[in-house]
Design a protein around this motif. Structure first.
Motif, short mmCIF file in Angstrom:
data_model
loop_
_atom_site.label_atom_id
_atom_site.label_comp_id
_atom_site.label_asym_id
_atom_site.label_seq_id
_atom_site.Cartn_x
_atom_site.Cartn_y
_atom_site.Cartn_z
N ARG A 128 0.83 -1.20 0.00
CA ARG A 128 0.00 0.00 0.00
C ARG A 128 0.86 1.26 0.00
NH1 ARG A 128 -4.92 -1.12 4.33
NH2 ARG A 128 -6.26 -2.27 2.89
N LEU A 129 1.92 1.24 0.80
CA LEU A 129 2.78 2.41 0.89
C LEU A 129 3.50 2.65 -0.44
CD1 LEU A 129 3.83 4.68 2.62
CD2 LEU A 129 5.55 3.12 3.58
N VAL A 130 3.93 1.58 -1.10
CA VAL A 130 4.56 1.74 -2.42
C VAL A 130 3.59 2.37 -3.41
CG1 VAL A 130 5.52 0.51 -4.40
CG2 VAL A 130 6.20 -0.16 -2.10
N PHE A 131 2.36 1.88 -3.46
CA PHE A 131 1.40 2.43 -4.41
C PHE A 131 1.02 3.86 -4.06
CE2 PHE A 131 0.57 -1.94 -5.90
CZ PHE A 131 0.49 -1.70 -7.26
N THR A 132 1.01 4.19 -2.77
CA THR A 132 0.76 5.58 -2.39
C THR A 132 1.87 6.48 -2.91
OG1 THR A 132 -0.43 4.89 -0.39
CG2 THR A 132 0.41 7.14 -0.43
N CYS A 133 3.11 6.04 -2.73
CA CYS A 133 4.26 6.83 -3.19
C CYS A 133 4.28 6.96 -4.71
CB CYS A 133 5.56 6.19 -2.72
SG CYS A 133 5.81 6.20 -0.93
N CYS A 134 3.68 6.00 -5.41
CA CYS A 134 3.72 5.99 -6.87
C CYS A 134 2.40 6.45 -7.50
CB CYS A 134 4.08 4.59 -7.37
SG CYS A 134 5.74 4.07 -6.91
N HIS A 135 1.66 7.25 -6.79
CA HIS A 135 0.39 7.77 -7.33
C HIS A 135 0.67 8.61 -8.57
CE1 HIS A 135 -3.39 9.97 -7.57
NE2 HIS A 135 -3.91 9.00 -6.82
N PRO A 136 -0.17 8.49 -9.61
CA PRO A 136 0.07 9.26 -10.85
C PRO A 136 0.08 10.77 -10.66
CG PRO A 136 -1.56 7.52 -11.22
CD PRO A 136 -1.31 7.57 -9.74
N ALA A 137 -0.49 11.27 -9.57
CA ALA A 137 -0.48 12.72 -9.35
C ALA A 137 0.91 13.24 -9.02
CB ALA A 137 -1.44 13.08 -8.20
N LEU A 138 1.82 12.34 -8.65
CA LEU A 138 3.18 12.75 -8.32
C LEU A 138 4.07 12.64 -9.55
CD1 LEU A 138 3.66 10.82 -4.94
CD2 LEU A 138 2.88 13.17 -5.26
N ALA A 139 5.02 13.55 -9.66
CA ALA A 139 6.00 13.45 -10.73
C ALA A 139 6.83 12.19 -10.54
CB ALA A 139 6.92 14.69 -10.72
N ARG A 140 7.29 11.60 -11.64
CA ARG A 140 8.02 10.34 -11.55
C ARG A 140 9.25 10.45 -10.66
NH1 ARG A 140 8.56 5.52 -14.38
NH2 ARG A 140 6.31 5.77 -14.57
N ASP A 141 10.02 11.54 -10.79
CA ASP A 141 11.22 11.65 -9.97
C ASP A 141 10.87 11.74 -8.49
OD1 ASP A 141 10.21 14.22 -9.94
OD2 ASP A 141 11.94 15.16 -10.90
N SER A 142 9.73 12.36 -8.16
CA SER A 142 9.29 12.43 -6.77
C SER A 142 8.81 11.08 -6.27
CB SER A 142 8.19 13.47 -6.61
OG SER A 142 8.66 14.77 -6.87
N GLN A 143 8.13 10.32 -7.13
CA GLN A 143 7.69 8.98 -6.77
C GLN A 143 8.88 8.12 -6.34
OE1 GLN A 143 5.92 7.57 -10.37
NE2 GLN A 143 3.92 8.52 -10.02
N VAL A 144 9.90 8.14 -7.16
CA VAL A 144 11.07 7.29 -6.91
C VAL A 144 11.79 7.74 -5.64
CG1 VAL A 144 13.32 6.59 -7.80
CG2 VAL A 144 11.35 6.72 -9.34
N ALA A 145 12.02 9.03 -5.49
CA ALA A 145 12.75 9.54 -4.33
C ALA A 145 12.00 9.22 -3.03
CB ALA A 145 12.96 11.04 -4.46
N LEU A 146 10.68 9.41 -3.04
CA LEU A 146 9.89 9.17 -1.83
C LEU A 146 9.89 7.69 -1.46
CD1 LEU A 146 8.08 10.48 0.32
CD2 LEU A 146 6.13 10.01 -1.16
N THR A 147 9.79 6.83 -2.45
CA THR A 147 9.77 5.40 -2.16
C THR A 147 11.11 4.92 -1.61
OG1 THR A 147 8.19 5.09 -3.96
CG2 THR A 147 9.25 3.12 -3.10
N ARG A 176 8.36 17.69 -1.82
CA ARG A 176 7.25 17.98 -2.75
C ARG A 176 6.25 16.82 -2.77
NH1 ARG A 176 11.27 20.09 -6.25
NH2 ARG A 176 11.24 18.13 -7.43
N ALA A 177 6.77 15.60 -2.79
CA ALA A 177 5.89 14.44 -2.86
C ALA A 177 5.01 14.33 -1.62
CB ALA A 177 6.73 13.17 -3.02
N LYS A 178 5.59 14.54 -0.45
CA LYS A 178 4.80 14.46 0.78
C LYS A 178 3.72 15.53 0.81
CE LYS A 178 8.29 12.46 3.87
NZ LYS A 178 9.12 12.72 5.07
#
Length: 435
Positions: A128-147, A176-178
């Motif tokens: 669940r946490l991975v999918f939250t971090c990879c939500h399409p509303a986030l930029a790809r670079d932010s998704q990766v960094a947050l995860t 930014r992602a948070k």
């Protein structure tokens, strides 16, 4: 940004002064070791369980950190039998206390997920946490960094090293992602079937990067098995979640084939052993067979970028020896990869493979590598100068090769790899002195 989690590494704040009683130095050392091990093994699962409770990433990270601080203070009186369970209980208790004190409780609760039981299986929380971090509303670079930050528990500096960006850039992406998750009310849940496809590539990317971060870790150890193991666990969960999708199968196959040669990567005296020199009898035959089977299944149903990477791994792992590797076919796989995934790192891997094709024009390969040296994304990537050093050595340009080795050594964050490169440089210099 929230306070950083406790860590024994040099770039993290140490334990509070009263957490290491001077009258029990041996106990304090043992506690520090166990807390560090618990951090590696349990950080993400503790965090995920607290996120499920708080629906607030910053608050959850802060409460998880506090649990580790409390461990440093209280475990000298007795280390619990289940450190991870103790940390989860304490972190959740801290979170509940804070939520009760906050007048914003009712505003915070709807942010992320529907109610679920406290005893829910931890791996589900992780997914669940991975999918939250990879939500399409986030930029790809932010998704990766947050995860990488939340799932892998990497420091901001380590995230920056994995992503080949500066530390301030990595910190900004995480922040930014948070903020985006909080502002947009992004749900903390595994998406519905119709939503999975939109997030799959991002999730696969971060799981692969998590594995990569552990496969060659920053610091003294070559491998961090907590990170590689977590990535394999998540890849298996993705296959169970989406059994008909070829790319999760391909990623799992790729990771398992890489895991299969883990023991052979390090010599008896702790030195790095390259694939070309590994004792293939030491590879794990069960992991290898499963990895090849999953990669083959994926290739039968598609040629995505992870299927192609798995195909390259399969060509390496099924070759009778390094010398008998089908380098022409390896290059073809990278050519196909460049069509769907035209990144500088793929281009570098292709050039390295091309240099090993029998009769290859090494001067032309060197020109490719020199062109890649101008890519911003590769300016801090140690494998580029290391590859140039190898090609230059084979061209007998020893002075230039030595310079390239020195550059690679300066960029390498892993001590085992640094020693390997230093030995290569010393051997090159010794040959030069004898000639």
């Amino acid at each position: 940004m929230p306070r950083r989690r406790p860590d024994m590494s040099s770039d993290q704040p140490g334990a509070p002064a009263d957490s290491c009683p001077p009258e029990h130095p041996a106990a304090a050392v043992e506690v520090a070791r166990v807390v560090e091990q618990a951090h590696r093994e349990s950080w993400s699962t503790v965090l995920a369980s607290v996120v499920r409770l708080t629906r607030d990433l910053d608050l959850a990270e802060d409460c998880t950190q506090d649990a580790f601080v409390q461990a440093l203070r209280t475990w000298p009186d007795g280390i619990p039998a289940n450190p991870g369970g103790w940390l989860s209980t304490v972190a959740r208790r801290v979170a509940l206390d804070r939520l009760r004190r906050e007048t914003t409780l009712r505003r915070k609760l709807p942010l992320l997920v529907e109610e679920s039981g406290a005893e829910e299986e931890q791996p589900t929380d992780l997914l669940r946490l991975v999918f939250t971090c990879c939500h399409p509303a986030l930029a790809r670079d932010s998704q990766v960094a947050l995860t990488l930050r939340l799932i892998c528990g990497l420091t901001t500096r380590e995230v920056a090293a994995v992503l080949l960006v500066s530390e301030p850039t990595a910190a900004a992406r995480i922040t930014r992602a948070k903020k985006k998750i909080a502002a947009a009310g992004i749900p903390y849940r595994i998406p519905a079937d119709q939503e999975l496809a939109a997030r799959l590539d991002a999730v696969l990317t971060v799981v692969h990067l998590a594995y990569t971060a552990g496969h060659v870790a920053a610091g003294t150890e070559l491998t961090r098995t907590d990170l590689t193991g977590r990535a394999v666990q998540l890849a298996r969960m993705l296959v169970r979640l989406m059994p008909r999708e070829p790319e999760p199968q391909a990623l799992l196959g790729l990771l398992l084939m890489t895991e299969a040669r883990g023991d052979a990567r390090v010599s008896a005296d702790g030195e790095l052993v390259l694939l070309a020199d590994q004792d293939r009898s030491r590879w794990d035959s069960a992991l290898l067979a499963e990895g090849v089977s999953r990669a083959t299944l994926a290739l039968e149903h598609g040629q995505g970028r992870f299927a192609l990477q798995a195909a390259v791994a399969g060509l390496h792992m099924t070759a009778p020896s390094w010398e008998k590797t089908n380098w022409v076919q390896v290059v073809r796989m990278y050519d196909a990869m460049l069509i769907s995934w035209p990144t500088p790192i793929v281009a570098l891997n292709r050039a390295a493979a091309h240099s090993l094709v029998p009769g290859a024009d090494l001067v032309a390969v060197l020109e490719e590598l020199d062109a890649l040296s101008r890519e911003t994304a590769l300016t801090s990537y140690a494998y580029l100068p290391a590859t140039r050093a190898d090609v230059l050595t084979r061209l007998s340009r020893h002075a230039q090769a030595a310079e390239a080795y020195e550059q690679a050594i300066a960029l390498t964050a892993n001590e085992t790899e640094r020693r390997f490169l230093s030995n290569r440089l010393a051997e090159l210099q010794a040959r030069g002195a004898q000639s």
